[in-house]
Design a protein around this motif. Structure first.
Motif, PDB file in Angstrom:
ATOM      1  N   ILE A   3     -14.776   5.959  -4.217  1.00 46.95           N
ATOM      2  CA  ILE A   3     -15.455   5.349  -3.060  1.00 46.95           C
ATOM      3  C   ILE A   3     -16.125   6.437  -2.217  1.00 46.95           C
ATOM      4  O   ILE A   3     -17.287   6.315  -1.824  1.00 46.95           O
ATOM      5  N   ARG A   4     -15.399   7.509  -1.983  1.00 42.83           N
ATOM      6  CA  ARG A   4     -15.944   8.615  -1.178  1.00 42.83           C
ATOM      7  C   ARG A   4     -17.146   9.259  -1.868  1.00 42.83           C
ATOM      8  O   ARG A   4     -18.073   9.735  -1.213  1.00 42.83           O
ATOM      9  N   GLU A   5     -17.082   9.273  -3.193  1.00 41.22           N
ATOM     10  CA  GLU A   5     -18.182   9.836  -3.982  1.00 41.22           C
ATOM     11  C   GLU A   5     -19.439   8.985  -3.814  1.00 41.22           C
ATOM     12  O   GLU A   5     -20.529   9.516  -3.594  1.00 41.22           O
ATOM     13  N   GLU A   6     -19.270   7.674  -3.904  1.00 43.55           N
ATOM     14  CA  GLU A   6     -20.433   6.781  -3.798  1.00 43.55           C
ATOM     15  C   GLU A   6     -20.899   6.635  -2.352  1.00 43.55           C
ATOM     16  O   GLU A   6     -22.103   6.555  -2.094  1.00 43.55           O
ATOM     17  N   LEU A   7     -19.937   6.563  -1.436  1.00 39.23           N
ATOM     18  CA  LEU A   7     -20.261   6.325  -0.024  1.00 39.23           C
ATOM     19  C   LEU A   7     -19.673   7.453   0.821  1.00 39.23           C
ATOM     20  O   LEU A   7     -18.611   7.303   1.417  1.00 39.23           O
ATOM     21  N   PRO A   8     -20.374   8.581   0.903  1.00 38.36           N
ATOM     22  CA  PRO A   8     -19.783   9.765   1.558  1.00 38.36           C
ATOM     23  C   PRO A   8     -19.466   9.562   3.038  1.00 38.36           C
ATOM     24  O   PRO A   8     -18.672  10.309   3.601  1.00 38.36           O
ATOM     25  N   ASP A   9     -20.074   8.542   3.660  1.00 43.85           N
ATOM     26  CA  ASP A   9     -19.789   8.302   5.075  1.00 43.85           C
ATOM     27  C   ASP A   9     -18.648   7.321   5.288  1.00 43.85           C
ATOM     28  O   ASP A   9     -18.271   7.029   6.424  1.00 43.85           O
ATOM     29  N   CYS A  10     -18.151   6.775   4.215  1.00 42.56           N
ATOM     30  CA  CYS A  10     -17.086   5.773   4.323  1.00 42.56           C
ATOM     31  C   CYS A  10     -15.734   6.462   4.517  1.00 42.56           C
ATOM     32  O   CYS A  10     -15.404   7.426   3.823  1.00 42.56           O
ATOM     33  N   HIS A  11     -14.962   5.989   5.475  1.00 41.20           N
ATOM     34  CA  HIS A  11     -13.603   6.501   5.699  1.00 41.20           C
ATOM     35  C   HIS A  11     -12.630   5.703   4.825  1.00 41.20           C
ATOM     36  O   HIS A  11     -12.648   4.480   4.857  1.00 41.20           O
ATOM     37  N   VAL A  12     -11.807   6.412   4.076  1.00 43.92           N
ATOM     38  CA  VAL A  12     -10.850   5.728   3.192  1.00 43.92           C
ATOM     39  C   VAL A  12      -9.432   6.120   3.570  1.00 43.92           C
ATOM     40  O   VAL A  12      -9.104   7.309   3.654  1.00 43.92           O
ATOM     41  N   TYR A  13      -8.617   5.104   3.830  1.00 44.92           N
ATOM     42  CA  TYR A  13      -7.210   5.298   4.194  1.00 44.92           C
ATOM     43  C   TYR A  13      -6.325   4.691   3.114  1.00 44.92           C
ATOM     44  O   TYR A  13      -6.601   3.593   2.634  1.00 44.92           O
ATOM     45  N   ILE A  14      -5.268   5.391   2.765  1.00 44.90           N
ATOM     46  CA  ILE A  14      -4.279   4.836   1.844  1.00 44.90           C
ATOM     47  C   ILE A  14      -2.964   4.640   2.599  1.00 44.90           C
ATOM     48  O   ILE A  14      -2.433   5.596   3.173  1.00 44.90           O
ATOM     49  N   TYR A  15      -2.489   3.411   2.633  1.00 45.31           N
ATOM     50  CA  TYR A  15      -1.205   3.082   3.259  1.00 45.31           C
ATOM     51  C   TYR A  15      -0.127   3.119   2.182  1.00 45.31           C
ATOM     52  O   TYR A  15      -0.227   2.418   1.181  1.00 45.31           O
ATOM     53  N   TYR A  16       0.918   3.891   2.429  1.00 41.42           N
ATOM     54  CA  TYR A  16       1.916   4.087   1.359  1.00 41.42           C
ATOM     55  C   TYR A  16       3.346   4.061   1.880  1.00 41.42           C
ATOM     56  O   TYR A  16       3.590   4.240   3.075  1.00 41.42           O
ATOM     57  N   MET A  17       4.262   3.863   0.941  1.00 42.37           N
ATOM     58  CA  MET A  17       5.696   4.048   1.221  1.00 42.37           C
ATOM     59  C   MET A  17       6.108   5.436   0.745  1.00 42.37           C
ATOM     60  O   MET A  17       6.689   6.225   1.464  1.00 42.37           O
ATOM     61  N   ASP A  18       5.829   5.710  -0.548  1.00 49.11           N
ATOM     62  CA  ASP A  18       5.949   7.038  -1.143  1.00 49.11           C
ATOM     63  C   ASP A  18       4.698   7.215  -1.993  1.00 49.11           C
ATOM     64  O   ASP A  18       4.220   6.255  -2.578  1.00 49.11           O
ATOM     65  N   ILE A  19       4.199   8.421  -2.068  1.00 50.27           N
ATOM     66  CA  ILE A  19       3.079   8.686  -2.972  1.00 50.27           C
ATOM     67  C   ILE A  19       3.670   9.191  -4.286  1.00 50.27           C
ATOM     68  O   ILE A  19       4.322  10.236  -4.314  1.00 50.27           O
ATOM     69  N   ARG A  20       3.448   8.438  -5.346  1.00 51.49           N
ATOM     70  CA  ARG A  20       4.105   8.744  -6.619  1.00 51.49           C
ATOM     71  C   ARG A  20       3.136   9.265  -7.681  1.00 51.49           C
ATOM     72  O   ARG A  20       3.079   8.756  -8.796  1.00 51.49           O
ATOM     73  N   THR A  21       2.391  10.274  -7.307  1.00 48.75           N
ATOM     74  CA  THR A  21       1.486  10.928  -8.253  1.00 48.75           C
ATOM     75  C   THR A  21       2.296  11.985  -9.011  1.00 48.75           C
ATOM     76  O   THR A  21       2.172  13.173  -8.773  1.00 48.75           O
ATOM     77  N   PHE A  22       3.114  11.479  -9.927  1.00 46.48           N
ATOM     78  CA  PHE A  22       4.093  12.340 -10.598  1.00 46.48           C
ATOM     79  C   PHE A  22       3.436  13.326 -11.573  1.00 46.48           C
ATOM     80  O   PHE A  22       2.303  13.137 -12.014  1.00 46.48           O
TER      81      PHE A  22
END
Lengths: 351, 351
Positions: free
Chosen positions: B192-211
């Motif tokens: 999304i940031r790549e396509e829309l560089p002005d767009c703010h992107v937030y991720i709401y999480y409990m734990d981030i599991r990028t193992f």
């Protein structure tokens, strides 16, 4: 041309690859640098494995036995591969004992190296005898000695497990996550509570990464049945007041400094690239990825392909990995190697 | 007796199993309930896959093409297995079109079902057109339409991605973690940031599991290079003030209620057991585990063994799974099936 497959490393990935190939009639030369087969679960004396709950000596020991006794597998202990010349279907490996092996394909299952906690001196390992690693706790359990403080042999009343020691840590050049330490730590916490029901066990974490079905079996069960307590915190240091170990840090949920006393502190140590990876990569002519693990090609073509055609990679050699996935990848690499040596052998078989 | 292998399901796991078997000369009957092969990545129109960055239509499309054109693979579209009688080496399957297939082994690669966000009505899906799922965002990207609000086609200036929608949630009977949604969401956030560089992107999480190695490639890169913002929060509800969507919840790091306006809210939907799993388990005579996925035996014996000898399982059929691991497991199950049908075929081959 050869339809033998050379497998380097006799941990879960290498053992599964070797057995799979032998079980479909393919000859395997299995080269292991140690004198003993089994990889980390055996050499480091793991206790009950995640997620089966089986003892490592039975589960992985069984995999060792069936490979060791298989007539199609030649095991070379205390031996490494020095060079691998040739091309897919016709490799020639020179081993450290001077022997040569002709093989049609090779599988790298050379595993990882446990993070050495001495590289995080502020966390007390090496300074205080009751600061230990998850591997040492596994050994306490698997040896039957039980959970005891190394300083004086007493049963700890309070144990802290610190996650991500040697993982997710740019300061020490280990930015990766070691994938399985969260789940292993939940398991160890429950084992401690099982043996010492009066012992309080705390897990200090950044994120709890009990992914997939580990969530209920480990994270939830450890809290609900075993009353393991979880503290989201940044740990600054582990010190001692002469009587107790003191874990100091910031509770990131309440944004306050906390100092809590413990009898034992356990480092959930991460998985480093095998310390020999540069040598291994040179010997096999494969590339390493940026963290120093063996580089792996995309999964959509040939399963477990490395950067060199005919050389496949499986398990923690290519990055932190679970035992179950290492076994699946070992089998997958075996399948890829089999397809290669079959293709090579096909003209002869037809003739 | 038969040395054919029956594979049910033509997603990444089934496709890899079928191709692996065919590539070593084993005949495969591949049964797929849909008219199109490829499984979720193709049928749901995924964009760039984790972790390769390749387009699903190329990566999985390539796997489809080589299976579809292989002379040893018979593909039966729009078809399911109704019953599987017999025993290892000599199964007989009856298909939904009335045909029968004799097979020595069977591989269940029947996948999962995406969580339906309608089951979390408080999170706004179905009520507000600009509340969408990760699958819909994948389709926006893969179709070339780009990230647009479905209400009026505008480019969103603020996007929230809510993790764990349909995962880790006892309220709706889905206690498991879906394993890959964290990493997929990091990837989508960067897209999304790549396509829309002005767009703010937030991720709401409990734990981030990028193992494992996903940690640096997705979690760190998304923050450092793409300025994606992460909020640890419990989401109470998604509403609208007529102009913006409002995400209401508690920021668990500061323990305060937060209400933040967005143009688009994305549910990172989880992986449910295949809705047909009860029927599938009945047809194949295998047991389900407690969450409703296909039960899998320990890994140390036969790779991918189910509760029924000769029936193997691979990929997300057995629990939330990544594409790469599904492919490895497909290959591993193929190896196990091959060993079985080879053993069966051996006497004839010798004679």
């Amino acid at each position: 041309m050869s339809n033998v497959v050379l497998v380097a490393g006799a941990g879960p990935a290498g053992l599964s690859a070797a057995y799979a190939l032998a079980s479909v009639g393919t000859r395997v030369v299995l080269v292991e640098k140690e004198q003993r087969l089994g990889g980390a679960p055996i050499l480091s004396g793991y206790a009950r494995l995640v997620p089966s709950g089986e003892w490592a000596k039975d589960a992985i020991g069984g995999m060792v036995a069936r490979v060791d006794s298989h007539p199609l597998v030649t095991v070379r202990r205390g031996c490494t591969v020095e060079t691998l010349a040739g091309e897919p279907g016709a490799f020639r490996a020179r081993l450290s004992d001077g022997a040569t092996v002709d093989a049609g394909a090779a599988i790298l299952a050379t595993g990882f190296t446990h993070f050495d906690s001495i590289n995080k001196p502020e966390l007390g390992f090496g300074s205080f005898p009751d600061v230990v690693t998850t591997t040492q706790v596994e050994q306490m359990i698997s040896s039957g000695r039980g959970i005891r403080c190394l300083s004086d042999g007493r049963k700890p009343e309070r144990v802290a497990i610190l996650l991500c020691v040697g993982s997710r840590d740019r300061q020490i050049g280990r930015e990766w996550c070691s994938k399985i330490c969260c789940t292993v730590s939940c398991n160890i916490a429950m084992e401690i509570r099982e043996e010492l029901p009066d012992c309080h066990v705390y897990i200090y974490y950044m994120d709890i990464r009990t992914f997939g079905l580990y969530e209920t079996k480990y994270y939830w069960q450890s809290q609900e049945e075993y009353k393991v307590k979880y503290i989201k915190a940044r740990i600054a240091e582990v010190t001692s007041n002469g009587e107790k170990l003191l874990v100091k840090g910031e509770d990131t949920l309440v944004k306050r400094p906390i100092t809590i006393p413990f009898d034992m502190v356990v480092h959930a140590i991460g998985m480093d690239p095998n310390v020999d990876n540069k040598r291994i990569a040179g010997a096999f002519g494969v590339e390493l990825e940026k963290h120093g693990f063996i580089g792996k090609a995309n999964a959509y073509g040939t399963s477990g392909a490395s950067s060199r055609p005919g050389v496949f990679v499986a398990g923690a050699a290519a990055g932190p990995e679970t035992i179950d996935d290492s076994i699946a990848q070992g089998n997958a690499a075996a399948m890829a190697a089999l397809a290669l040596v079959n293709r090579v052998a096909a003209p002869a078989a037809v003739a």
